[in-house]
Design a protein around this motif. Sequence first.
Motif, PDB file in Angstrom:
ATOM      1  N   GLY A 221       0.827  -1.207   0.000  1.00 12.72           N
ATOM      2  CA  GLY A 221       0.000   0.000   0.000  1.00 12.72           C
ATOM      3  C   GLY A 221       0.855   1.247   0.000  1.00 12.72           C
ATOM      4  N   LYS A 222       1.918   1.230   0.775  1.00 18.18           N
ATOM      5  CA  LYS A 222       2.812   2.383   0.852  1.00 18.18           C
ATOM      6  C   LYS A 222       3.489   2.632  -0.488  1.00 18.18           C
ATOM      7  N   ALA A 223       3.968   1.547  -1.126  1.00 17.77           N
ATOM      8  CA  ALA A 223       4.658   1.685  -2.411  1.00 17.77           C
ATOM      9  C   ALA A 223       3.720   2.207  -3.499  1.00 17.77           C
ATOM     10  N   ALA A 224       2.482   1.682  -3.496  1.00 20.77           N
ATOM     11  CA  ALA A 224       1.510   2.129  -4.503  1.00 20.77           C
ATOM     12  C   ALA A 224       1.183   3.600  -4.319  1.00 20.77           C
ATOM     13  N   ALA A 225       0.966   4.004  -3.082  1.00 21.83           N
ATOM     14  CA  ALA A 225       0.651   5.409  -2.812  1.00 21.83           C
ATOM     15  C   ALA A 225       1.832   6.310  -3.166  1.00 21.83           C
ATOM     16  N   GLN A 226       3.038   5.855  -2.842  1.00 22.38           N
ATOM     17  CA  GLN A 226       4.215   6.663  -3.148  1.00 22.38           C
ATOM     18  C   GLN A 226       4.352   6.875  -4.650  1.00 22.38           C
ATOM     19  N   GLY A 227       4.040   5.822  -5.414  1.00 26.19           N
ATOM     20  CA  GLY A 227       4.091   5.945  -6.863  1.00 26.19           C
ATOM     21  C   GLY A 227       3.109   6.971  -7.380  1.00 26.19           C
ATOM     22  N   MET A 228       1.893   6.978  -6.803  1.00 25.00           N
ATOM     23  CA  MET A 228       0.889   7.966  -7.210  1.00 25.00           C
ATOM     24  C   MET A 228       1.305   9.372  -6.810  1.00 25.00           C
ATOM     25  N   LEU A 229       1.860   9.514  -5.613  1.00 30.14           N
ATOM     26  CA  LEU A 229       2.316  10.827  -5.152  1.00 30.14           C
ATOM     27  C   LEU A 229       3.421  11.352  -6.063  1.00 30.14           C
ATOM     28  N   ASP A 230       4.326  10.470  -6.459  1.00 31.60           N
ATOM     29  CA  ASP A 230       5.436  10.866  -7.318  1.00 31.60           C
ATOM     30  C   ASP A 230       4.951  11.355  -8.683  1.00 31.60           C
ATOM     31  N   LYS A 231       3.778  10.837  -9.098  1.00 30.98           N
ATOM     32  CA  LYS A 231       3.221  11.231 -10.393  1.00 30.98           C
ATOM     33  C   LYS A 231       2.323  12.464 -10.292  1.00 30.98           C
ATOM     34  N   GLY A 232       2.132  12.957  -9.055  1.00 27.84           N
ATOM     35  CA  GLY A 232       1.391  14.201  -8.908  1.00 27.84           C
ATOM     36  C   GLY A 232       0.058  14.127  -8.192  1.00 27.84           C
ATOM     37  N   ALA A 233      -0.395  12.928  -7.822  1.00 31.18           N
ATOM     38  CA  ALA A 233      -1.653  12.819  -7.085  1.00 31.18           C
ATOM     39  C   ALA A 233      -1.494  13.436  -5.698  1.00 31.18           C
ATOM     40  N   ASP A 234      -2.524  14.127  -5.237  1.00 33.66           N
ATOM     41  CA  ASP A 234      -2.426  14.717  -3.901  1.00 33.66           C
ATOM     42  C   ASP A 234      -3.576  14.307  -2.977  1.00 33.66           C
ATOM     43  N   VAL A 235      -4.478  13.452  -3.446  1.00 33.78           N
ATOM     44  CA  VAL A 235      -5.501  12.843  -2.594  1.00 33.78           C
ATOM     45  C   VAL A 235      -5.594  11.372  -3.001  1.00 33.78           C
ATOM     46  N   ILE A 236      -5.447  10.472  -2.023  1.00 31.60           N
ATOM     47  CA  ILE A 236      -5.463   9.036  -2.328  1.00 31.60           C
ATOM     48  C   ILE A 236      -6.440   8.312  -1.410  1.00 31.60           C
ATOM     49  N   TYR A 237      -7.352   7.592  -2.017  1.00 28.21           N
ATOM     50  CA  TYR A 237      -8.361   6.794  -1.305  1.00 28.21           C
ATOM     51  C   TYR A 237      -7.989   5.322  -1.438  1.00 28.21           C
ATOM     52  N   SER A 238      -7.833   4.649  -0.312  1.00 22.70           N
ATOM     53  CA  SER A 238      -7.461   3.236  -0.321  1.00 22.70           C
ATOM     54  C   SER A 238      -8.559   2.377   0.278  1.00 22.70           C
ATOM     55  N   ALA A 239      -8.989   1.365  -0.478  1.00 23.08           N
ATOM     56  CA  ALA A 239      -9.930   0.360   0.009  1.00 23.08           C
ATOM     57  C   ALA A 239      -9.172  -0.957   0.010  1.00 23.08           C
ATOM     58  N   ALA A 240      -8.328  -1.134   1.022  1.00 26.86           N
ATOM     59  CA  ALA A 240      -7.358  -2.227   0.964  1.00 26.86           C
ATOM     60  C   ALA A 240      -7.004  -2.814   2.318  1.00 26.86           C
ATOM     61  N   GLY A 241      -7.930  -2.743   3.282  1.00 28.50           N
ATOM     62  CA  GLY A 241      -7.638  -3.311   4.595  1.00 28.50           C
ATOM     63  C   GLY A 241      -6.412  -2.670   5.211  1.00 28.50           C
ATOM     64  N   SER A 242      -5.570  -3.489   5.835  1.00 31.18           N
ATOM     65  CA  SER A 242      -4.396  -2.938   6.502  1.00 31.18           C
ATOM     66  C   SER A 242      -3.369  -2.419   5.516  1.00 31.18           C
ATOM     67  N   SER A 243      -3.459  -2.815   4.254  1.00 26.85           N
ATOM     68  CA  SER A 243      -2.558  -2.244   3.246  1.00 26.85           C
ATOM     69  C   SER A 243      -2.775  -0.738   3.148  1.00 26.85           C
ATOM     70  N   GLY A 244      -3.994  -0.309   3.430  1.00 30.65           N
ATOM     71  CA  GLY A 244      -4.298   1.116   3.410  1.00 30.65           C
ATOM     72  C   GLY A 244      -3.533   1.895   4.462  1.00 30.65           C
ATOM     73  N   ASN A 245      -3.126   1.222   5.542  1.00 32.48           N
ATOM     74  CA  ASN A 245      -2.335   1.899   6.567  1.00 32.48           C
ATOM     75  C   ASN A 245      -1.001   2.366   5.981  1.00 32.48           C
ATOM     76  N   GLY A 246      -0.438   1.541   5.081  1.00 28.93           N
ATOM     77  CA  GLY A 246       0.799   1.934   4.421  1.00 28.93           C
ATOM     78  C   GLY A 246       0.594   3.120   3.502  1.00 28.93           C
ATOM     79  N   SER A 247      -0.567   3.151   2.850  1.00 27.37           N
ATOM     80  CA  SER A 247      -0.899   4.281   1.984  1.00 27.37           C
ATOM     81  C   SER A 247      -0.983   5.568   2.789  1.00 27.37           C
ATOM     82  N   ILE A 248      -1.633   5.479   3.946  1.00 24.93           N
ATOM     83  CA  ILE A 248      -1.760   6.655   4.815  1.00 24.93           C
ATOM     84  C   ILE A 248      -0.382   7.143   5.262  1.00 24.93           C
TER      85      ILE A 248
END
Length: 354
Positions: free
Chosen positions: A224-251
């Motif tokens: 989750g953290k790696a996926a979110a980091q990839g989106m942030l690197d591409k310019g996303a600034d709001v990320i919604y995760s529906a991924a159980g505890s994987s979402g904790n990594g996104s946060i």
Amino acid sequence: MRRVTKIAASGIATAALALSVSACGSTSNEKDKATDGSSSSAGKNGVKVGVAYDVGGRGDHSFNDSAARGMDKAKAEFGGELKELTAKTTDTEADRVQRLTDLADAGYNPIVGIGYAYANSMKQVATKYPKLTFGIVDSVVDAKNVDNIVFTEEQGSYLAGVAAALKTKSHHVGFIGGVDVPLIKKFEAGFNQGVKDTDKSIKVDNQYLSHGSDTSGFASPDKGKAAAQGMLDKGADVIYSAAGSSGNGSIEAVNGKKGTWAIGVDSDQYNIASLAKYKSSILTSVVKNVDIGVYELVKSVHDGKPKVGTNTYALADGGVSLVTSGGFIDDIQVKIDAAKKKIIDGTVKVKTTP
């Protein structure tokens, strides 16, 4: 008052396939856990409840924890016993059948399966124990003694999409799904529609962490953290995760970049103690009140009138909602409320597939 739609349990086998995909999963310690929450002070009218959690069980800060709150409320109110068993990501169908059978043989009633993975095994076991009441979250099982507890996840996710569209500065947002299965696609569909209905020019990235029978996407904060980091690197600034505890990594990833927001899921993640250091980055959460459905099932058995059939918990009933903890969406609440009203009155039909 909560509106509940009941559908006769018979004749819905095909619906089971469409709906039998779990909400957002959880973490996994790769062990089968059993805890006995029996109370010696429980009265003779106490309820002996058995619960089979999705991978990880208590402590996922999301889906399973919501169910656990319902169990805890019921136990506190009615007394009795609570037996908790937890799945592993390596479970086979035989493992799930055995878990439910063990609870049935021990006399637990009701027996609740948390998540889509228990659909087929519950049908087998419920048929063999017609005098017991079973419940399943996020699936529909064709058996007369099963309470099918389902939610309109797409509606809450639509509101998250509206919030994301109103808060983004880069005109670029993202959605991370735990596993590429139909139910999680309901989250994706609602979020994307909410974004686009608010501002068609906003770019939305969509990514899944695992596919098919691989449930690791619900149990891998690192992914989750790696996926979110990839989106942030591409310019996303709001990320919604529906991924159980994987979402904790996104946060966690979002918290590491100033000016970006995370949207939580299933539980009010702003108020989760273990996520407190990230709360300044949690814009809001799409809450799915699994606790309500589970509590009502246990209460119905306690009252001698077991709930069965399909019970749908919708936005209009408070079954799903967008929380305001932190006050970060106070400035856009009027617009969110307007979107909510349109969904409830039928002006907006929220899609269930992308």
